[in-house]
Design an enzyme around this catalytic site. Sequence first.
Site, mmCIF file in Angstrom:
data_model
loop_
_atom_site.group_PDB
_atom_site.id
_atom_site.type_symbol
_atom_site.label_atom_id
_atom_site.label_comp_id
_atom_site.label_asym_id
_atom_site.label_seq_id
_atom_site.Cartn_x
_atom_site.Cartn_y
_atom_site.Cartn_z
ATOM 1 N N HIS A 1 9.028 11.196 17.162
ATOM 2 C CA HIS A 1 7.593 11.203 17.218
ATOM 3 C C HIS A 1 7.082 12.949 17.127
ATOM 4 C CE1 HIS A 1 7.576 7.543 18.977
ATOM 5 N NE2 HIS A 1 8.526 7.970 20.041
ATOM 6 N N CYS A 2 7.833 13.423 16.042
ATOM 7 C CA CYS A 2 7.579 14.754 15.675
ATOM 8 C C CYS A 2 7.852 15.697 16.710
ATOM 9 C CB CYS A 2 6.159 15.213 15.013
ATOM 10 S SG CYS A 2 5.952 14.050 13.497
ATOM 11 N N ALA A 3 8.773 15.327 17.753
ATOM 12 C CA ALA A 3 9.088 16.066 19.013
ATOM 13 C C ALA A 3 10.501 16.291 19.345
ATOM 14 C CB ALA A 3 8.316 15.580 20.162
ATOM 15 N N HIS B 1 5.554 19.097 16.498
ATOM 16 C CA HIS B 1 6.073 19.856 15.654
ATOM 17 C C HIS B 1 5.109 20.596 15.015
ATOM 18 C CE1 HIS B 1 9.873 17.091 14.741
ATOM 19 N NE2 HIS B 1 9.914 17.895 15.783
#
Length: 406
Positions: free
Chosen positions: A363-365, A124
């Site tokens: 996972h910030c994805a 992100h």
Amino acid sequence: MTFPVEKVRADFPILQREVNGLPLAYLDSAASAQKPNQVIDAESAFYRHGYAAVHRGIHTLSAQATESMENVRKQASRFINARSAEELVFVRGTTEGINLVANSWGTENIRAGDNIIISEMEHHANIVPWQMLCERKGAELRVIPLHPDGTLRLETLAALFDDRTRLLAITHVSNVLGTENPLPDMIALARQHGAKVLVDGAQAVMHHVVDVQALDCDFYVFSGHKLYGPTGIGILYVKEALLQEMPPWEGGGSMISTVSLTQGTTWAKAPWRFEAGTPNTGGIIGLGAAIDYVTSLGLDKIGDYEQMLMRYALEQLAQVPDITLYGPAQRLGVIAFNLGKHHAYDVGSFLDNYGIAVRTGHHCAMPLMAWYGVPAMCRASLAMYNTHEEVDRLVAGLTRIHRLLG
């Protein structure tokens, strides 16, 4: 020569502790790596014996602290083979470094109708700043899609570039899939179209040597805490000519040359005009110690050991019933997986009961999770202090969870 993993482990005090009555198996270094005594001691010694505010101080402690900080800038420049230490800006981490580029270089250079290219595997931190910039400027964000094995569909990349492409912002290594992107080819294509290139190196610098001059990228950014250093410190590399043209994005002390209520403010030269306020000097000292530590072990040797461990882990995990592994066969650092239809949080909670620390979630994805059609994944990451025995414990734990949950 055999990599001295037991000697390395002895340098990390946290690896001696137990979790739920079992030895800690820390498989979450991609989120944040543990710290060796050398880093802890260096930062502690600075606060005990050498702390003072840097810049402008005429007394001994201030002068020494300033010199120590600038020596780490030089050390970090050698670490990534920058041409000059003045191409490096101290930032809080990768996220701040990317935001700095977006808000300084991006604000000056992106116009309505321009476009920026990213990929579907980005963290992100390498998506949201560009979304915000494009929305503010009326620019377009273009996305490189993925193959099912977690590699980029590079055959689509050339068509994404045109004469309005201003930037390629790409991860060096995926924080979820471990995919190492072919940067030389991608950067060469960007150059054909006159586009700048930013590389998110957060998941790369701890696994192998990075040479920013050889890569010929314009921006390269990484965090200290994933490199066995402290939190709250990172490095943004910018080619010197480009950095000198960029305006500051934060105002305050230390980043100015002169301030006048009637004649305005003039800026310090780069990189200092991007370092407003009192810096995280202790973190900078710790980062220097972390760079010293991995350099003393040899990044080539670290990489060879980690690759051997990765091959073993992939082979063993593939034997776990009902497991799904995500990402390419050749990868760095991380293994993302799901176990049957069980939610990643449940699997991670069971593993924690066994003393095994993995990361669970998106996972910030989140775009990557959407591409795979899952809400979350488990992620085990392998670092230089992990062992075959810890991999065996992970495999045994997952096998046991499969038996318990069905």
